[in-house]
Design an enzyme around this catalytic site. Structure first.
Site, PDB file in Angstrom:
ATOM      1  N   ASP A  24      -9.636  30.972  22.420  1.00 59.86           N
ATOM      2  CA  ASP A  24      -8.301  31.543  22.218  1.00 59.86           C
ATOM      3  C   ASP A  24      -8.429  33.028  22.536  1.00 59.86           C
ATOM      4  OD1 ASP A  24      -6.072  32.800  21.206  1.00 59.86           O
ATOM      5  OD2 ASP A  24      -6.103  31.775  19.273  1.00 59.86           O
ATOM      6  N   LYS A  48      -8.699  30.199  13.675  1.00 65.85           N
ATOM      7  CA  LYS A  48      -9.275  28.903  13.342  1.00 65.85           C
ATOM      8  C   LYS A  48     -10.225  28.483  14.476  1.00 65.85           C
ATOM      9  CE  LYS A  48      -9.257  26.153   9.920  1.00 65.85           C
ATOM     10  NZ  LYS A  48      -9.860  26.609   8.683  1.00 65.85           N
ATOM     11  N   TYR A  89     -12.458  35.921   8.454  1.00 70.04           N
ATOM     12  CA  TYR A  89     -11.520  35.082   9.202  1.00 70.04           C
ATOM     13  C   TYR A  89     -11.047  35.779  10.468  1.00 70.04           C
ATOM     14  CZ  TYR A  89      -7.667  32.030  10.398  1.00 70.04           C
ATOM     15  OH  TYR A  89      -6.840  31.164  11.070  1.00 70.04           O
TER      16      TYR A  89
HETATM   17  P1  13P Z   1      -5.498  30.099  15.981  1.00 69.50           P
HETATM   18  O1  13P Z   1      -6.971  30.042  15.638  1.00 69.50           O
HETATM   19  O2  13P Z   1      -5.068  28.979  16.833  1.00 69.50           O
HETATM   20  O3  13P Z   1      -5.142  31.435  16.549  1.00 69.50           O
HETATM   21  O4  13P Z   1      -4.640  29.884  14.658  1.00 69.50           O
HETATM   22  C1  13P Z   1      -5.040  30.440  13.495  1.00 69.50           C
HETATM   23  C2  13P Z   1      -4.047  30.503  12.419  1.00 69.50           C
HETATM   24  O5  13P Z   1      -4.352  31.157  11.461  1.00 69.50           O
HETATM   25  C3  13P Z   1      -2.759  29.826  12.472  1.00 69.50           C
HETATM   26  O6  13P Z   1      -1.879  30.340  11.511  1.00 69.50           O
HETATM   27 MG    MG Z   2      -4.539  32.165  18.152  1.00 70.08          MG
HETATM   28 MG    MG Z   3      -5.956  28.246  18.536  1.00 69.73          MG
END
Ligand code: 13P
Ligand code: MG
Ligand code: MG
Length: 372
Positions: free
Chosen positions: A11, A237, A234
């Protein structure tokens, strides 16, 4: 000859919030792949997206963890990041956590799933077909239930009862909390309960690879990096990818996708902090529905004698049969979210991804006093 299939995703920014990469980002990645096919680093390659993650699907002869292929992927993501910055995208460069990895990109942020195998179009693999899964808004544990059911349970994969498959499959299970890639190999069917006791914990244990015991061939690979383990905080994700070979000595595609009918609950969703159903979607789908549900795409390919594959593919979840599952996923999501922040609707404290949650809880804990 030996062929390697490399699936590398990251990402590196998305348009209008965490929805999908911009047009220019995708086009720049496609142009980079084209160049590498022309100069011969790659036999073939394709660029897709699932939610806000760009996925590079490549074939080549350089083996797994090859420095040149991984460096190419890293540079391609850097280039896409430039376009993300240019258009003011959200989360530009998000998954490129390491400064500049000197060799392969494992542990640097991007997710990697690779399999290297002998490709001679003879028995036991007269035809080589494979599937690429990409999931957004979730962790690698999303694959724990579906892959373990397919490769260990004849209730999901009746093919397991056939002579070519009945010796079972070996699972390389990784402890994703460890930075040292600690893995344990367990064998289905005899270790089934032990496999379950580990894989029930989607946040800690993941399936790194699966092998046919009868043919000693790798059938599946999953990207099992957890971004928070790498970055120490963090940063989005993990959004895993998986590569699964199919047919013949391996399960058939319909067996491999059958567990996704469940739309099972997994950790992820908005702020990476909820338990929500995994919804199967067509390739190149943006995350625009309510709640930011975890989503998964699945493409199927056949490998030509030249190692090319990208000019023909089938999109497994782009079929009305899956509309029913998508509706069920929405229903399951509404049920879970109707209880807001309470109990299993949100991930436990140890998994709450946004450090902000943790900071507030820490501050409150410090204010507790012994009652008089
Ligand atoms: P991504 O990892 O796809 O950017 O999404 C993370 C997230 O926290 C969604 O709210
Ligand atoms: Mg993202
Ligand atoms: Mg993502």
């Amino acid at each position: 000859m030996k062929i390697t299939l490399s699936v590398i995703k990251a990402d590196v920014g998305s348009i209008g919030g965490h929805t999908k990469p911009s047009h220019d980002m995708i086009e720049s990645a496609k142009a980079e792949i084209k160049k590498m096919v022309e100069i011969g680093l790659l036999l073939d390659g394709m660029v897709t997206y699932t939610g806000d993650d760009i996925c590079l699907i490549m074939s080549h002869v350089h083996g797994s963890d090859n420095k040149d292929v991984h460096q190419f992927a890293w540079k391609t993501f850097l280039k896409a990041t430039e376009f993300a910055n240019e258009c003011g995208c959200y989360g530009a460069g998000q998954d490129l956590i390491a400064e500049a990895p000197s060799a392969n990109v494992r542990g640097a942020g991007p997710g990697v799933a690779e399999i290297t195998f002998e490709f001679n179009r003879k028995n036991p693999r007269p035809a080589e077909s494979f599937m690429v899964f990409a999931a957004d808004k979730c962790g690698p544990g999303a694959f724990n239930l579906p892959l373990s059911l397919v490769f260990s349970d004849p209730m999901y994969c009746a093919g397991l009862m056939l002579p070519k498959l009945s010796e079972g499959f070996s699972f390389d299970i990784i402890d994703m909390n460890s930075k040292e890639d600690l893995t344990l190999t367990l064998h289905a069917p005899e270790d089934l309960y032990k496999i379950a006791i580990l894989l029930r914990d989607n946040e800690r244990f993941g399936i790194k690879a699966i092998y046919s015991r009868a043919f000693n061939e790798q059938v599946a690979a999953v990207s099992t990096d957890r971004l928070h383990t790498i970055a120490g905080k963090y940063v989005g994700k993990d959004d895993p990818v998986a590569l699964v070979r199919n047919q013949g000595i391996f399960p058939a595609p319909e067996e491999i996708i059958s567990p996704y009918v469940k739309a099972h609950y997994i950790g992820g969703d908005a702020r990476g902090s909820h338990n929500m159903p995994l919804m199967p979607v067509a390739i190149n789908t943006a995350v625009t529905g309510f709640y930011c549900l975890p989503i998964i795409s699945c493409l199927g390919f056949s490998l030509q004698s030249t190692g090319k594959f990208a000019n023909n593919y089938v999109d497994f979840f782009d079929n009305p049969a899956w509309d029913f599952v998508r509706l069920r996923a929405q229903e399951k999501a509404i049920e879970m979210r109707s209880q807001g922040w309470s109990g299993p609707a949100m991930l436990p404290y140890s998994e709450l991804e946004y450090s902000g949650f943790k900071e507030i809880i820490e501050e409150l804990l410090n204010r507790f006093k012994k009652s008089k």
